[in-house]
Design a protein around this motif. Structure first.
Motif, PDB file in Angstrom:
ATOM      1  N   UNK B 308       0.963  -1.280  -0.192  1.00 51.95           N
ATOM      2  CA  UNK B 308      -0.069   0.092  -0.004  1.00 51.95           C
ATOM      3  C   UNK B 308       0.885   1.421   0.161  1.00 51.95           C
ATOM      4  N   UNK B 493      -8.106   8.070  -5.069  1.00 57.76           N
ATOM      5  CA  UNK B 493      -8.478   8.139  -3.588  1.00 57.76           C
ATOM      6  C   UNK B 493      -9.571   9.158  -3.240  1.00 57.76           C
ATOM      7  N   UNK B 539      -9.526   7.548   5.553  1.00 53.81           N
ATOM      8  CA  UNK B 539     -10.159   6.220   5.162  1.00 53.81           C
ATOM      9  C   UNK B 539      -9.341   5.095   5.772  1.00 53.81           C
ATOM     10  N   UNK B 540     -10.300   4.607   6.319  1.00 54.17           N
ATOM     11  CA  UNK B 540     -10.052   2.943   6.737  1.00 54.17           C
ATOM     12  C   UNK B 540      -9.540   2.017   5.295  1.00 54.17           C
ATOM     13  N   UNK B 541      -8.466   2.101   5.044  1.00 50.49           N
ATOM     14  CA  UNK B 541      -8.073   1.134   3.687  1.00 50.49           C
ATOM     15  C   UNK B 541      -8.110  -0.252   4.265  1.00 50.49           C
ATOM     16  N   UNK B 542      -8.769  -0.988   3.323  1.00 46.04           N
ATOM     17  CA  UNK B 542      -8.527  -2.813   3.414  1.00 46.04           C
ATOM     18  C   UNK B 542      -7.744  -3.203   2.319  1.00 46.04           C
ATOM     19  N   UNK B 543      -7.140  -4.489   2.537  1.00 45.58           N
ATOM     20  CA  UNK B 543      -6.412  -5.036   1.412  1.00 45.58           C
ATOM     21  C   UNK B 543      -7.353  -6.006   0.811  1.00 45.58           C
ATOM     22  N   UNK B 544      -6.995  -6.311  -0.188  1.00 47.88           N
ATOM     23  CA  UNK B 544      -7.893  -7.246  -1.173  1.00 47.88           C
ATOM     24  C   UNK B 544      -7.983  -8.709  -0.184  1.00 47.88           C
TER      25      UNK B 544
END
Lengths: 662, 662
Positions: B308, B493, B539-544
């Motif tokens: 990321x 984003x 943003x709370x990003x998530x991984x695939x």
């Protein structure tokens, strides 16, 4: 010297195992494993790395021509095989096996040098190099295994030829090593000789062997450092250039004197073998300081550096411990031999002090890593026992280069297979220990044992439903009523323990249960029985919050069995499964599956990633969790149904309502 | 040959940067980094590994005595330094720097051999070994860097001496390599010459260089394999025995011909340099198949194998990609140079096709890994950029042996520091690209640029609050009204984009926003301004969900900046922190902290482990989660306040009520 041992094990020839779980293992060891390994040691297993171990002996004995081949410690594979065979002979006569063993012994005896020295690597490859590279070359380690085998064979058969060989070898070592002028003030890089010399002392009564064991232990780690001295004397010649064995003192637990060591460091197998030797010497000599050092290292290992499967060794480099609470599941080394050595150490401590924690760890290592190290066909083995496997990554991410995803038929470094054989063949000796008037029951394994208690011969008959169900019944038979104590281990995993004596509930009071053992003292009559009933609930185990790898995860355990998820039952992408905190599964027995296992099914959630498409990171994709059932099998039974993912630690879904942070 | 480039960058001498975020970096490169690295290349930095790079050149030039010292590719450090210095000279005159550069050029010119060959390692150490170990020895790689420097210096100063050296070297290479009989049908183990030859072709118009670049690309991975042929010819002589460079073809992306490669494999820096060369040749030749191969490798890298932070390389062994979705944060290699090369590749693709995904990745790598690779003092550098660090484990678990927890003053293999210098010195050229009547704004960095659009000279003045706030204003100045298109990048984003033209809201219609660019075409007058306002939400990003390492975790991102937790702000044991799914933090700017950063504070939960005591595993300890505030700083600013834990991916607490499974 004062003996601080509280109890002794029951000799193998006074024990038999008749147990629905363990008898098949014993039969396998006798009918398959030991014969198979004999073939392997003689290079008759097609398609595997040759052992050459018997051939090395025959060449030195002058019976064959050729060169040495194998690791410097190749001799030890033969010794461990002979030790396993000896235990089988102690359990039951077997003329054919005894003939093979006698032949092996004759060859070994012929290979022994005039001065008692015995090591095929040095005799064939470096005759001038004897005792010049203790740090790396396992001479005393090989001697230790030969001594262990000799004592076991003598115990089993009463024959003394191999014990004589062992004594001549031990005498040769005693003449070479020691604090006296002219002797080498050194010790082996791989501990083993220490525990073996204590066994030889017990078998012969010759206390020179006990003193020599203590010398090796106490010399370890002293300054000026022996490994530096011998390294300089051999002009820096190095046998294993990748590992810095002579330089990295903690690799072989020689960084400080053993009584000053605060934590379990370095190569895990060496550490547990050393601790076993320390406990053995402490027991025989009453050395309280040495016992305190054992307790310190025990605590370091099992409260900060042990996997939930009873495995040791957090990294491949050095096959070693790393640091407290560093217990990664996927890159774990977790060598089968290290868990076997942990059982040796735990068993030895249990003889000194009956504390449930020793038996709990022994049981954990036995029911999970050790039996997981061998396939149910008895011909395939794990050296490394990871707690998480992603087969696709093997061969692609080099951090997994040490991991095999299927058990292997043999290894170039084949320490583990014969170690499993000798441990399981001697399993009976771990079930009970006793002193004059107390019988400790440590493991709930069915069978019969004979033991003298309060001066009378007592026959102990155990019928156990372990590990699948929690009921065990111990019955006594004897000529006349006898007063003694039965100390029943209450496993650490049991929330409670119900005891019935002759079918009548027996209330344990607090004073009777100490350190994990419920002591019942009374006059017993023949036919008296004690039934122990333990709840076999399914537990969502958590790791200590200082462990990074288990954060937010749970592992299921039921009785002593640690469970895992396999792809065969759950599909792939096991990291997408979540076990809700309040989920309660159920266990059901499947006699047809994996030679009979209890499987756990548990309501779970699976992350559905369908909406992600080609995105690698996103804050916008709404998570979709779907209900599913997670199916767990015992960890020891993994990798028996083709290649697939496996994991012990599974993501947990904690209960957390939306309003909680408000 | 057909040029498929859509746009060209604006030359550096037509660009200036005046930006509150980036101007300090440019000043640092000019005032500290380039002077410091000049001292390093001359071995005048005390306490660091010597470079010897200038000394090697002086020895070959006959100006000093001595032996070669350093890596086989030590020459390239000088070339990259000269390239960085050239970009500074293009931005602003600097007589002192130019004098030093001219002196360096004179030395390099003297070191060139009569036939044009130029490489200090082979000239000093293996004069007979020229072109015998392409797989391992970086001869063409070093040549490529010299060519890049030469083109940059010529562009900046108009002086041709070093360009002449570069052409003689390229001619020497062209006479040696090629498909014609008698020439070597080989290619370098480390790609670089390919992209450099395209630059030389652009600078000289000599299309031999372009053809040679294409030859090197197309020869790669063909059978019979060149690395096997040259390996046999040199009798298996190996320069780097640990890495199997000649045998492991995928290490250098030579496992199959480049047009057949389906995934980014092997050494990450080599892969991105190769792709940059492929894109450059595709742009110049109109080779659609080659462009398709670029897109294939791009997709593999950025949708399945990129951190990321814009970092590449999931493992230390081979500094390499591993497999799809294998992105461990703690054992990551994530070399600074790989992210720099990813910017080269993205920038080159952006000239071919204006797709926001290229600029998004470019920005991600730039604002996170690349500037994180250098300390704010300009004198300390990271080679490896992990996303999670546990300092206690460094030096204890060997899987982290490649990780440094503090930026280093220099490296024995010093590829990264001068790479950062040359990238940041040329940063201006990444802000815009243009064609005849369209200006693309890719990065929101303040400053001025001059560009010819629709036949008129246009002055472009950008004022940006990036990356801390979301407003950017672009103003045009020109002699007369001119019609052209302004294509504004709308970052991936950004949930939305508000545009104001001369202060008046301008509604973008769907047809105007294509592939991440909002195209506004109109007749512009001098003084016209366009303001772009992007929401800077946290943003709370998530991984695939296919990534194992990010399961159950989130990373915070605000604008292009990826955040991390540090021990300095949060205490240790960062794995005990949980960010509730519904937690919304706030961002506040701290001009005094870490040279000015926006910090994010977010309500969080911390696991309290006090009740665990000495237990390693338990089903009985009740979890206690306590409310706390998690404090995040930009990832690039980590490790500037002493040694401590750091992590980008933080455990997430999902909303999950007790009744959910019922």
């Amino acid at each position: 010297m004062r003996d601080i041992s509280l109890t002794s094990p029951i000799p193998l020839h006074h024990i038999s195992i008749r147990d629905s779980f363990w008898s098949p293992y014993l039969a396998l060891i006798r009918d398959v494993v030991v014969p198979y390994q004999w073939e392997a040691l003689n290079d008759r297993i097609a398609g595997t790395e040759p052992s050459h171990a018997m051939k090395n002996y025959k060449i030195v004995a002058g019976l064959e021509q050729g060169d040495f081949y194998g690791m410097v410690f190749q001799d030890s594979d033969v010794a461990k095989w002979l030790e396993a065979a000896s235990y089988l002979l102690a359990l039951a006569p077997d003329a054919e096996l005894e003939t093979i063993a006698d032949d092996v012994i004759a060859i070994i005896a012929k290979a022994q040098q005039a001065d008692g020295y015995l090591n095929t690597y040095f005799t064939l490859k470096e005759p001038a190099g004897r005792w010049t590279n203790l740090a790396e070359c396992h001479e005393l380690y090989c001697a230790g295994h030969l001594i262990e085998a000799a004592v076991a064979y003598h115990d089993a058969t009463g024959k003394s030829r191999i014990l004589d060989v062992a004594c001549r070898l031990a005498d040769c070592i005693d003449e070479t090593f020691g604090s006296e002028d002219g002797k080498i003030k050194g010790y082996d890089g791989h501990q083993e000789i220490e525990l073996a010399l204590v066994k030889l002392y017990r078998a012969t009564g010759n206390d020179r062997y006990l003193r020599l064991a203590k010398f090796f232990l106490d010399e370890r780690g002293r300054q000026p450092h022996f490994y530096d001295i011998e390294y300089a004397l051999r002009d820096g010649r190095t046998h294993f250039p990748m590992l810095r064995m002579a330089k990295d003192k903690s690799y072989s637990q020689a960084h400080v004197p053993i009584r000053e060591q605060q934590s379990a460091e370095g190569h895990a197998v060496r550490a547990v073998y050393m601790c076993t030797g320390m406990a053995a010497v402490a027991a025989e000599t009453g050395d309280a300081e040495l016992l305190a050092a054992c307790r310190k290292l025990w605590e370091s290992m099992v409260t900060r550096r042990m996997y939930i499967t009873g495995a040791l060794g957090s990294m491949a480099y050095g096959e070693a411990f790393s640091l407290d609470y560093d217990l990664p599941g996927d890159t774990a080394y977790a060598e089968t031999c290290a868990s076997i050595g942990l059982i040796f150490f735990a068993g030895r401590m249990l003889q000194i002090e009956a504390r449930g924690e020793y038996a709990d760890v022994l049981e954990r290592a036995l029911y999970n890593t050790v039996i997981g190290g061998m396939s149910r066909d008895g011909k395939h083995f794990f050296y490394v026992n990871p707690l998480e496997v992603w087969p696709e990554a093997i061969g692609k991410n080099a951090n997994y280069d040490h991991v095999k995803i299927q058990r292997q038929p043999w290894f170039g470094c084949a320490c583990c297979p014969p170690n499993i054989a000798r441990l399981l063949a001697s399993l009976g000796s771990y079930i009970y220990t006793h002193n004059d008037d107390c019988l400790y029951a440590h493991l709930y394994i069915g069978g019969e044992a004979s033991v003298k208690l309060s001066g009378h011969d007592i026959r102990v008959i155990q019928r156990s439903e372990f590990p699948w169900e929690g009921s065990t019944r111990i019955e006594f038979q004897m000529e006349q009523p006898t007063t003694f104590t039965l100390a029943l281990r209450i496993p650490g995993w049991a929330e409670k323990a119900d005891v019935f004596i002759n079918g009548i509930p027996y209330l344990l009071d607090d004073t009777e249960t100490v350190d994990g053992y419920a002591s019942i003292r009374r006059e017993w009559n023949t036919g008296d029985s004690v039934q122990l009933v333990l709840p076999m609930s399914i537990k969502q185990m958590k790791g200590n919050p200082l462990i990074r790898d288990t954060a937010g995860k749970v592992a299921l355990q039921r009785g002593p069995i640690v469970y895992c998820l396999e792809e065969a039952d759950n599909g792939g992408q096991l990291h997408q499964l979540y076990i809700p905190e309040n989920s309660s599964g159920f266990s059901s027995h499947h006699p047809e599956l994996l030679d009979g296992i209890s499987m756990i099914e548990m309501p779970a959630l699976r992350l559905n990633g369908d909406q992600w498409g080609n995105q690698l990171y996103s804050a916008r994709v709404k998570e979709q969790l779907e209900r599913t059932t997670a199916r767990f099998i015992p960890y020891y039974a993994w990798a028996n149904r083709g290649i697939g993912e496996m994991r012990v630690w599974v993501n947990q879904q904690r209960i957390y309502p939306e309003e909680a942070m408000r």
